[in-house]
Design a protein around this motif. Sequence first.
Motif, PDB file in Angstrom:
ATOM      1  N   ASP A  78      38.259  38.219  35.387  1.00 20.15           N
ATOM      2  CA  ASP A  78      39.799  38.552  35.439  1.00 20.15           C
ATOM      3  C   ASP A  78      40.193  37.559  36.819  1.00 20.15           C
ATOM      4  O   ASP A  78      39.112  37.362  37.521  1.00 20.15           O
ATOM      5  CB  ASP A  78      40.118  39.889  35.605  1.00 20.15           C
ATOM      6  CG  ASP A  78      40.465  40.619  34.482  1.00 20.15           C
ATOM      7  OD1 ASP A  78      41.180  40.020  33.522  1.00 20.15           O
ATOM      8  OD2 ASP A  78      40.316  41.695  34.363  1.00 20.15           O
ATOM      9  N   PHE A  79      41.402  37.292  36.720  1.00 21.30           N
ATOM     10  CA  PHE A  79      41.905  36.705  38.225  1.00 21.30           C
ATOM     11  C   PHE A  79      42.651  37.768  38.677  1.00 21.30           C
ATOM     12  O   PHE A  79      43.353  38.503  38.060  1.00 21.30           O
ATOM     13  CB  PHE A  79      42.844  35.532  37.589  1.00 21.30           C
ATOM     14  CG  PHE A  79      42.448  34.348  37.145  1.00 21.30           C
ATOM     15  CD1 PHE A  79      41.595  33.578  37.789  1.00 21.30           C
ATOM     16  CD2 PHE A  79      42.791  33.830  35.776  1.00 21.30           C
ATOM     17  CE1 PHE A  79      40.863  32.338  37.391  1.00 21.30           C
ATOM     18  CE2 PHE A  79      42.208  32.792  35.214  1.00 21.30           C
ATOM     19  CZ  PHE A  79      41.126  32.169  36.069  1.00 21.30           C
ATOM     20  N   PHE A  80      42.869  37.534  40.099  1.00 16.41           N
ATOM     21  CA  PHE A  80      43.417  38.546  40.905  1.00 16.41           C
ATOM     22  C   PHE A  80      44.259  37.635  41.944  1.00 16.41           C
ATOM     23  O   PHE A  80      43.430  36.710  42.568  1.00 16.41           O
ATOM     24  CB  PHE A  80      42.488  39.188  41.841  1.00 16.41           C
ATOM     25  CG  PHE A  80      41.675  40.333  40.835  1.00 16.41           C
ATOM     26  CD1 PHE A  80      42.162  41.653  40.576  1.00 16.41           C
ATOM     27  CD2 PHE A  80      40.683  39.896  39.913  1.00 16.41           C
ATOM     28  CE1 PHE A  80      41.622  42.455  39.693  1.00 16.41           C
ATOM     29  CE2 PHE A  80      39.841  40.752  39.210  1.00 16.41           C
ATOM     30  CZ  PHE A  80      40.431  42.208  39.062  1.00 16.41           C
ATOM     31  N   ASP A  81      45.527  38.199  42.384  1.00 19.65           N
ATOM     32  CA  ASP A  81      46.209  37.572  43.248  1.00 19.65           C
ATOM     33  C   ASP A  81      46.071  38.497  44.766  1.00 19.65           C
ATOM     34  O   ASP A  81      46.804  38.158  45.550  1.00 19.65           O
ATOM     35  CB  ASP A  81      47.584  37.113  42.917  1.00 19.65           C
ATOM     36  CG  ASP A  81      48.541  38.630  42.641  1.00 19.65           C
ATOM     37  OD1 ASP A  81      47.800  39.544  42.630  1.00 19.65           O
ATOM     38  OD2 ASP A  81      49.522  38.178  42.025  1.00 19.65           O
ATOM     39  N   ALA A  82      45.478  39.704  44.429  1.00 23.70           N
ATOM     40  CA  ALA A  82      45.348  40.567  45.676  1.00 23.70           C
ATOM     41  C   ALA A  82      44.253  41.571  45.298  1.00 23.70           C
ATOM     42  O   ALA A  82      43.854  41.705  44.403  1.00 23.70           O
ATOM     43  CB  ALA A  82      46.565  41.246  45.676  1.00 23.70           C
TER      44      ALA A  82
END
Length: 465
Positions: free
Chosen positions: A327-331
Motif C-alpha cells: 500500500d501507499f502511505f502519506d503518513a
Amino acid sequence: MGAIDETAVGGLREALRGPVIAPRDPGYDEARSIYNAMIDRRPAAFARCVDVADVQAVISFARDTGAELAVRGGGHSGSGLCLVDDGLVLDLSPMRWVRVDPESKTVQVGGGSQIGDLDHATHAFGLAVPAGIMSTTGVGGLTLGGGHGHLTRRYGLTIDSLVSADVVLADGSCVTASAERHPDLFWALRGGGGNFGVVTSFTFRLHPAATVGVAVTVWPVDRIEDVLRWYREFLPAAPEDLSGFFAVLVVPPGPPFPEPIHGEKVCGVIWCYTGGLADDRLAEVLSGVNEPAPPAFHFTTPMPYPALQTMFDTLIPKGLQWYWRGDFFDAVPDGAVDVHRKYAENIPTGLSTMHMYPVDGAAQRVGPDDTAWAYRDAVWSVVIGGIDPDPANAGVVRQWCVDYWTDLHPHSMGGTYVNFIGEQENPDRIRATYRGHYDRLASVKRAYDPDNLFHANQNIPPAAE
C-alpha cells in the motif's frame, strides 16, 4: 483460448532464432522456475527471444492461434504473472545487454536485463539509474510498474529517468515511445505495467552515484513504537541525499550482525547516503539514531553502489516461498504504528519482513498527471512479504501477510505500487492504484492493444468504443 499442439510448437521453432522449450524438452523445469517458488505453473511452451524479430514472430503466433500469452523479463514477478498455464511465454531473458553512452549520460538496456546488469555497466562511469534494491530484479517489470529504490529521494522514480522505450505492439509493429513520439503510449508505459506491448529496450538518463554511504541500524522490536514515531518525522525532513527504508525483520545469522542478536526480532533502517563522505558526513547525518532508543546494532561504511544493490541477494535468493501485498502511505499515524508493533512481534518465519520505502523527495516534484504513476503525493510505499524456504509454511506466511495488510490498509491511501498486486487480489485494487488515470490508461490500451492480447499482468482492459 486456442491450444498449442506439438505441430504448432514445431512451426514456432522454425520461425525463431532463439530456442523454444516445451514440456518434454530438457530444461523445461528450469525454464518455468521463477523467483517466487510458491508459483507452480506449466506453460505449453517458452519462446526465448534473441531479437526483435523473434518477439514479433511470437506475438504473431499468439495472435493467430489464440494462445494465452505471458511476457517474462527478469522472472522476478512476485505474483507469477510472467507465467501462464497451458499458454505461451514470450521470454526476453536472452535480450540481456546494456550499452552506456557516457557523453550523453544515457544507457540503453535490453528487455531481459536485470538490475545487476545495469548497475555493473553504469558503475564503471560513476553513474546509475534509480532502480530497486536487489540486483536480481528485472529492469523491465520494475520500470513498467514505476520503480523505486535507494536513489528515489535523490533522483526520483525509475520512470522519471526513462527517455524512451522500443516497443513491439499487439499488431506486431515496432515503435519507439518518447515524449515526442507516441507520447500517450510513453505516458502509459511509465507506471501502467505490461499492458501496452513488449518493451525490447529502455533508454534511461543517468545520474552520479559511485561510492555511497551505507548504514544499517536495528533496534529491539519492543522499541518499534518509539522508533517509528521518530522515523516518520526524521526522514521526510532529512536532506534528499539521505534515504532509508524502515523494516521489521529477524536478524540473519551472519555479518555484519554480531552473534548475540542473531535470530532476534528487530526493527531497523537500511540507509543510503549520496551526499559525499568527506569529514565523516554520514555519521553526522545519522547522529540522531540514538534519539528513539539505543540501537542494538549500528553499522556504517562507504560502499560501491552496485554492492549495496546486492546486499539482499544471498539472504533472499530465488526459490523461496513468497506472498506479498502493499500500500501507499502519506503518513504513519499512531494507529498504523500499533499495527506494525503487533505483527513485528509475531513474525512467523526468519525471512518474513515488512519494508517501508520512501517515495518522497525528487519523486514528488514530478507533476501528478505527467506519468501513469498516480501517487506523487505518497511518502512511503509499503510491502509486506511472507517468506520461507519450506513449502509447508506457505500457508503460514501467506496468512501473516494477509492479516498484517488487512489491519494496516485502513491507514493507507487506498492504492499500491502496481508490482505488489497479485492476481489473488480484488480487481478493484488496480483501479484504486491508478486513481483518476485509470480511464486514460484504458483509452491508451484500446489504441494500442484493442483485443487485450497482453492481459497476463495487472490488467487494464481496453476502454469500450
